[in-house]
Motif scaffolding. Structure first.
Motif, PDB file in Angstrom:
ATOM      1  N   ALA A  73      -1.491  -3.380   2.163  1.00 30.39           N
ATOM      2  CA  ALA A  73      -2.322  -4.634   2.558  1.00 30.39           C
ATOM      3  C   ALA A  73      -3.714  -4.183   2.793  1.00 30.39           C
ATOM      4  CB  ALA A  73      -1.778  -5.197   3.758  1.00 30.39           C
ATOM      5  N   PRO A  74      -4.698  -5.072   2.437  1.00 32.58           N
ATOM      6  CA  PRO A  74      -5.988  -4.777   2.917  1.00 32.58           C
ATOM      7  C   PRO A  74      -6.232  -4.273   4.176  1.00 32.58           C
ATOM      8  CG  PRO A  74      -5.779  -6.768   1.519  1.00 32.58           C
ATOM      9  CD  PRO A  74      -4.578  -6.403   2.017  1.00 32.58           C
ATOM     10  N   ALA A  75      -5.346  -4.976   5.151  1.00 33.38           N
ATOM     11  CA  ALA A  75      -5.344  -4.489   6.645  1.00 33.38           C
ATOM     12  C   ALA A  75      -4.897  -3.139   6.800  1.00 33.38           C
ATOM     13  CB  ALA A  75      -4.599  -5.695   7.522  1.00 33.38           C
ATOM     14  N   TYR A  76      -4.322  -2.254   5.811  1.00 30.20           N
ATOM     15  CA  TYR A  76      -3.642  -0.903   6.136  1.00 30.20           C
ATOM     16  C   TYR A  76      -4.869   0.122   5.997  1.00 30.20           C
ATOM     17  CZ  TYR A  76       0.803  -3.324   6.207  1.00 30.20           C
ATOM     18  OH  TYR A  76       1.874  -4.404   6.414  1.00 30.20           O
ATOM     19  N   GLY A  77      -5.997  -0.127   6.347  1.00 30.54           N
ATOM     20  CA  GLY A  77      -7.163   0.748   6.177  1.00 30.54           C
ATOM     21  C   GLY A  77      -7.413   1.454   4.771  1.00 30.54           C
ATOM     22  N   THR A  78      -7.042   2.555   4.517  1.00 32.28           N
ATOM     23  CA  THR A  78      -7.417   3.110   3.069  1.00 32.28           C
ATOM     24  C   THR A  78      -6.214   2.770   2.074  1.00 32.28           C
ATOM     25  OG1 THR A  78      -6.992   5.192   3.708  1.00 32.28           O
ATOM     26  CG2 THR A  78      -9.286   4.514   3.769  1.00 32.28           C
ATOM     27  N   SER A  79      -5.217   2.178   2.743  1.00 31.67           N
ATOM     28  CA  SER A  79      -3.875   2.365   1.988  1.00 31.67           C
ATOM     29  C   SER A  79      -3.927   1.799   0.502  1.00 31.67           C
ATOM     30  CB  SER A  79      -2.683   1.282   2.649  1.00 31.67           C
ATOM     31  OG  SER A  79      -1.418   1.245   1.948  1.00 31.67           O
ATOM     32  N   GLU A  80      -4.645   0.532   0.099  1.00 28.65           N
ATOM     33  CA  GLU A  80      -4.398   0.048  -1.056  1.00 28.65           C
ATOM     34  C   GLU A  80      -5.334   1.140  -2.010  1.00 28.65           C
ATOM     35  OE1 GLU A  80      -6.333  -3.829  -0.882  1.00 28.65           O
ATOM     36  OE2 GLU A  80      -4.493  -4.601  -1.452  1.00 28.65           O
ATOM     37  N   GLU A  81      -6.599   1.755  -1.731  1.00 28.71           N
ATOM     38  CA  GLU A  81      -7.507   2.698  -2.285  1.00 28.71           C
ATOM     39  C   GLU A  81      -6.785   3.888  -2.784  1.00 28.71           C
ATOM     40  OE1 GLU A  81     -10.809   2.239   0.128  1.00 28.71           O
ATOM     41  OE2 GLU A  81     -12.269   2.352  -1.418  1.00 28.71           O
ATOM     42  N   ARG A  82      -5.703   4.247  -1.658  1.00 26.83           N
ATOM     43  CA  ARG A  82      -5.317   5.491  -1.884  1.00 26.83           C
ATOM     44  C   ARG A  82      -4.173   5.327  -2.908  1.00 26.83           C
ATOM     45  NH1 ARG A  82      -3.554   9.237   2.614  1.00 26.83           N
ATOM     46  NH2 ARG A  82      -3.845  10.753   1.061  1.00 26.83           N
ATOM     47  N   LEU A  83      -3.464   4.181  -2.793  1.00 27.39           N
ATOM     48  CA  LEU A  83      -2.425   3.896  -3.677  1.00 27.39           C
ATOM     49  C   LEU A  83      -2.776   3.863  -5.227  1.00 27.39           C
ATOM     50  CD1 LEU A  83       0.137   1.532  -2.054  1.00 27.39           C
ATOM     51  CD2 LEU A  83       0.213   3.885  -2.122  1.00 27.39           C
ATOM     52  N   GLY A  84      -4.149   3.193  -5.478  1.00 28.25           N
ATOM     53  CA  GLY A  84      -4.781   3.028  -6.568  1.00 28.25           C
ATOM     54  C   GLY A  84      -4.816   4.372  -7.361  1.00 28.25           C
ATOM     55  N   GLU A  85      -5.281   5.370  -6.509  1.00 31.35           N
ATOM     56  CA  GLU A  85      -5.274   6.878  -7.069  1.00 31.35           C
ATOM     57  C   GLU A  85      -3.909   7.592  -6.949  1.00 31.35           C
ATOM     58  OE1 GLU A  85      -7.867   9.133  -4.383  1.00 31.35           O
ATOM     59  OE2 GLU A  85      -7.497  10.974  -5.674  1.00 31.35           O
ATOM     60  N   LEU A  86      -3.219   7.467  -6.233  1.00 28.65           N
ATOM     61  CA  LEU A  86      -1.869   8.032  -6.294  1.00 28.65           C
ATOM     62  C   LEU A  86      -0.854   7.530  -7.162  1.00 28.65           C
ATOM     63  CD1 LEU A  86      -1.532   8.162  -2.266  1.00 28.65           C
ATOM     64  CD2 LEU A  86      -1.568  10.309  -4.016  1.00 28.65           C
ATOM     65  N   LEU A  87      -0.934   6.263  -7.608  1.00 30.22           N
ATOM     66  CA  LEU A  87      -0.024   5.623  -8.374  1.00 30.22           C
ATOM     67  C   LEU A  87      -0.513   5.641 -10.106  1.00 30.22           C
ATOM     68  CD1 LEU A  87       1.480   2.344  -6.533  1.00 30.22           C
ATOM     69  CD2 LEU A  87       2.519   4.938  -6.532  1.00 30.22           C
ATOM     70  N   GLN A  88      -1.711   6.353 -10.253  1.00 27.75           N
ATOM     71  CA  GLN A  88      -2.180   6.238 -11.473  1.00 27.75           C
ATOM     72  C   GLN A  88      -1.283   6.803 -12.444  1.00 27.75           C
ATOM     73  OE1 GLN A  88      -6.419   7.067 -12.853  1.00 27.75           O
ATOM     74  NE2 GLN A  88      -6.339   7.883 -10.912  1.00 27.75           N
ATOM     75  N   GLY A  89      -1.229   6.206 -13.677  1.00 28.17           N
ATOM     76  CA  GLY A  89      -0.222   6.625 -14.456  1.00 28.17           C
ATOM     77  C   GLY A  89       1.249   6.072 -14.430  1.00 28.17           C
ATOM     78  N   GLN A  90       1.438   5.593 -13.478  1.00 25.11           N
ATOM     79  CA  GLN A  90       2.924   5.047 -12.954  1.00 25.11           C
ATOM     80  C   GLN A  90       3.183   3.719 -12.672  1.00 25.11           C
ATOM     81  OE1 GLN A  90       4.670   7.077  -9.593  1.00 25.11           O
ATOM     82  NE2 GLN A  90       3.027   8.490  -9.529  1.00 25.11           N
ATOM     83  N   ARG A  91       2.296   2.918 -13.162  1.00 24.39           N
ATOM     84  CA  ARG A  91       2.168   1.209 -12.708  1.00 24.39           C
ATOM     85  C   ARG A  91       3.378   0.536 -13.043  1.00 24.39           C
ATOM     86  NH1 ARG A  91       2.754  -2.322 -10.486  1.00 24.39           N
ATOM     87  NH2 ARG A  91       1.505  -4.459 -10.321  1.00 24.39           N
ATOM     88  N   ASN A  92       3.861   0.996 -14.065  1.00 25.19           N
ATOM     89  CA  ASN A  92       5.112   0.552 -14.767  1.00 25.19           C
ATOM     90  C   ASN A  92       6.540   0.735 -13.884  1.00 25.19           C
ATOM     91  OD1 ASN A  92       3.806  -1.210 -16.499  1.00 25.19           O
ATOM     92  ND2 ASN A  92       4.293   0.448 -18.328  1.00 25.19           N
ATOM     93  N   ASP A  93       6.180   1.663 -12.951  1.00 25.96           N
ATOM     94  CA  ASP A  93       7.383   2.441 -12.164  1.00 25.96           C
ATOM     95  C   ASP A  93       7.576   1.569 -10.732  1.00 25.96           C
ATOM     96  OD1 ASP A  93       7.994   4.178 -14.205  1.00 25.96           O
ATOM     97  OD2 ASP A  93       6.473   5.703 -13.392  1.00 25.96           O
TER      98      ASP A  93
END
Ligand SMILES: NC(=O)c1ccc[n+]([C@@H]2O[C@H](COP(=O)([O-])OP(=O)(O)OC[C@H]3O[C@@H](n4cnc5c(N)ncnc54)[C@H](OP(=O)(O)O)[C@@H]3O)[C@@H](O)[C@H]2O)c1
Length: 271
Positions: A73-93
């Motif tokens: 959620a946007p309200a979870y601090g940097t969570s969305e941004e971090r997931l953007g980086e951490l999930l790179q290359g695995q969007r379909n998973d």
């Protein structure tokens, strides 16, 4: 503790349908408040936000355990941004759920459920998560569930964004029984609170089961205050309306224990 993660033979192959959508979820999902925010939270112990190496290991372990669902959620601090980086290359998973309406800045929440903010927030989530679609988007209720639904702006905008192909399903993370039922009626599904020590929102789950609406469960461990997590997790998963239980953990041993509790040998099929 964020040390070595020992992979095991246990894998959650079960998939549960999110209401009447074409989205299929592992019965256990990964909540990510603790990947992005440690202020203004209600957990029993203070914690440090995991670094990239630890967060990446946690996400890999979750994937190897058969988890395909992640909640942010946007309200979870940097969570969305971090997931953007951490999930790179695995969007379909991954099936990704995020929210709209709540912002958390300088230690305080504020809410904006206008149509304009809803569109702005979705476009920002897409950028932060580095994707061109979101799977599930929930209105992050401030507790006035029925008022938000009556106002209708955010809901109508989510419907519009679904038509535009930016999201696959939408609903509301609710705090009341009447609001949960009304939100389910007006959308693909809801996120509700339910655990072995709190069953007040069970009518929402019952309604959703009867009307083929999706149900995501938050706070299945009462944000860490429950005495017996495994028993609570099994209790929640036994409700036929539950699509997935989002458990927030940054501890690999807890993740493994939760997978073991959610694992059933006879359930390798989608309902
Ligand atoms: N309004 C909303 O939409 C809303 C509100 C709240 C939550 N949520 C979503 O739901 C997710 C879960 O909610 P939550 O984080 O409030 O509560 P929760 O899942 O009920 O509890 C999380 C807490 O339980 C601990 N825990 C997890 N597994 C454990 C185990 N096996 N044994 C002992 N402790 C364990 C975690 O600590 P460790 O990290 O040490 O494991 C963490 O402190 C959130 O991450 C978020 O994605 C949404």
């Amino acid at each position: 503790m964020l040390g070595k993660i020992v992979l095991s033979e246990i894998q959650l192959t079960e998939r549960r349908r999110f209401g009447s959508t074409d989205i299929y979820l592992s019965p256990l999902g990964l909540g990510t408040v603790k990947l992005g925010r440690n202020q203004g939270v209600k957990y029993p112990q203070q914690f440090s936000i995991p670094d990239n190496r630890a967060a990446s290991a946690l996400i890999s372990a979750a994937k190897n355990f058969g988890i395909n669902f992640i909640d942010t959620a946007p309200a979870y601090g940097t969570s969305e941004e971090r997931l953007g980086e951490l999930l790179q290359g695995q969007r379909n998973d991954w099936v990704i759920c995020t929210k709209v309406g709540e912002e958390f800045d300088n230690g305080e929440s504020r809410f904006d459920f206008s149509a304009a903010h809803t569109r702005f927030s979705i476009e920002r989530s897409l950028r932060r998560l580095r994707t061109d679609y979101l799977d599930i988007v929930l209105i992050h209720s401030d507790g006035n569930d029925l008022d938000l639904l009556a106002r209708g702006e955010s809901l109508a905008m989510l419907e519009q964004l679904k038509r535009e192909g930016l999201l696959r399903a939408f609903g509301m993370s609710t705090k009341t029984v009447d609001g949960g039922i009304a939100a389910a009626n007006a959308s693909d599904g809801v996120m509700a609170t339910y655990n072995s020590e709190y069953i007040a929102e069970k009518p929402v789950l019952d309604y959703c089961a009867a009307h083929h609406k999706g149900v995501l469960i938050k706070k299945a461990f009462a944000s860490g205050h429950i005495n017996d997590p495994a028993t609570s997790l099994r209790f929640v998963l036994d409700h036929p309306g539950v699509s997935s239980v989002i458990v927030g953990t940054i501890n690999p041993d807890h993740l493994r224990a939760n997978v073991a509790a959610a694992f059933r040998t006879d359930s390798a099929s989608a309902n």
